[in-house]
Design a protein around this motif. Structure first.
Motif, PDB file in Angstrom:
ATOM      1  N   GLY A   1       0.948  -1.394  -0.244  1.00  0.00           N
ATOM      2  CA  GLY A   1       0.101   0.392  -0.014  1.00  0.00           C
ATOM      3  C   GLY A   1       1.178   1.041   0.273  1.00  0.00           C
ATOM      4  N   ARG A   2       1.467   1.044  -0.709  1.00  0.00           N
ATOM      5  CA  ARG A   2       2.666   2.732  -0.817  1.00  0.00           C
ATOM      6  C   ARG A   2       3.139   2.724  -2.248  1.00  0.00           C
ATOM      7  N   THR A   3       4.184   3.820  -2.252  1.00  0.00           N
ATOM      8  CA  THR A   3       4.186   3.812  -3.790  1.00  0.00           C
ATOM      9  C   THR A   3       5.934   3.541  -3.724  1.00  0.00           C
ATOM     10  N   VAL A   4       6.053   3.382  -5.462  1.00  0.00           N
ATOM     11  CA  VAL A   4       7.151   2.779  -5.490  1.00  0.00           C
ATOM     12  C   VAL A   4       8.103   3.622  -5.077  1.00  0.00           C
ATOM     13  N   SER A   5       8.074   5.148  -5.073  1.00  0.00           N
ATOM     14  CA  SER A   5       9.356   5.813  -4.362  1.00  0.00           C
ATOM     15  C   SER A   5       9.195   5.220  -3.153  1.00  0.00           C
ATOM     16  N   GLU A   6       8.746   5.445  -2.736  1.00  0.00           N
ATOM     17  CA  GLU A   6       8.843   4.369  -0.349  1.00  0.00           C
ATOM     18  C   GLU A   6       9.036   3.777  -0.329  1.00  0.00           C
ATOM     19  N   LEU A   7       8.858   2.727  -1.724  1.00  0.00           N
ATOM     20  CA  LEU A   7       9.684   1.435  -0.992  1.00  0.00           C
ATOM     21  C   LEU A   7      11.235   1.342  -1.791  1.00  0.00           C
ATOM     22  N   LEU A   8      11.722   2.265  -2.978  1.00  0.00           N
ATOM     23  CA  LEU A   8      12.651   2.451  -3.243  1.00  0.00           C
ATOM     24  C   LEU A   8      13.546   3.271  -2.471  1.00  0.00           C
ATOM     25  N   ALA A   9      13.202   4.295  -1.916  1.00  0.00           N
ATOM     26  CA  ALA A   9      13.748   4.427  -0.754  1.00  0.00           C
ATOM     27  C   ALA A   9      14.285   3.847   0.123  1.00  0.00           C
TER      28      ALA A   9
END
Length: 86
Positions: free
Chosen positions: A29-37
């Protein structure tokens, strides 16, 4: 440094592809940017830990060499004081 409770480190970035990143982010339930960070932060933490481990091993090796050197010098001095010649 803030820790997230019950969070496990992600695999290294090299183990991910675009599809698995998108699917994992969607599942969480997160954005790809958050996961990538978060993945990049985990990679950086792993690299720091590896550097500290290497530095610790190097320090222990140097300490062992110093102790060995001092032991050998001490043994030679004792033998010389006892009159033993080489």
């Amino acid at each position: 440094m803030t820790t997230v409770p019950n969070r496990h480190p992600h695999p290294p970035l090299a183990d991910w592809d675009a599809t698995s990143l998108i699917m994992q982010a969607t599942d969480e339930g997160r954005t790809v940017s958050e996961l990538l960070a978060e993945i990049l932060a985990d990679d950086a933490a792993a690299k720091r830990a590896a550097r500290w481990e290497l530095a610790g091993n190097l320090a222990l090796t140097v300490l062992a060499l110093i102790v060995t050197y001092c032991t050998v010098i001490g043994a030679v001095e004792i033998l010389v004081s006892l009159g033993v010649s080489a």
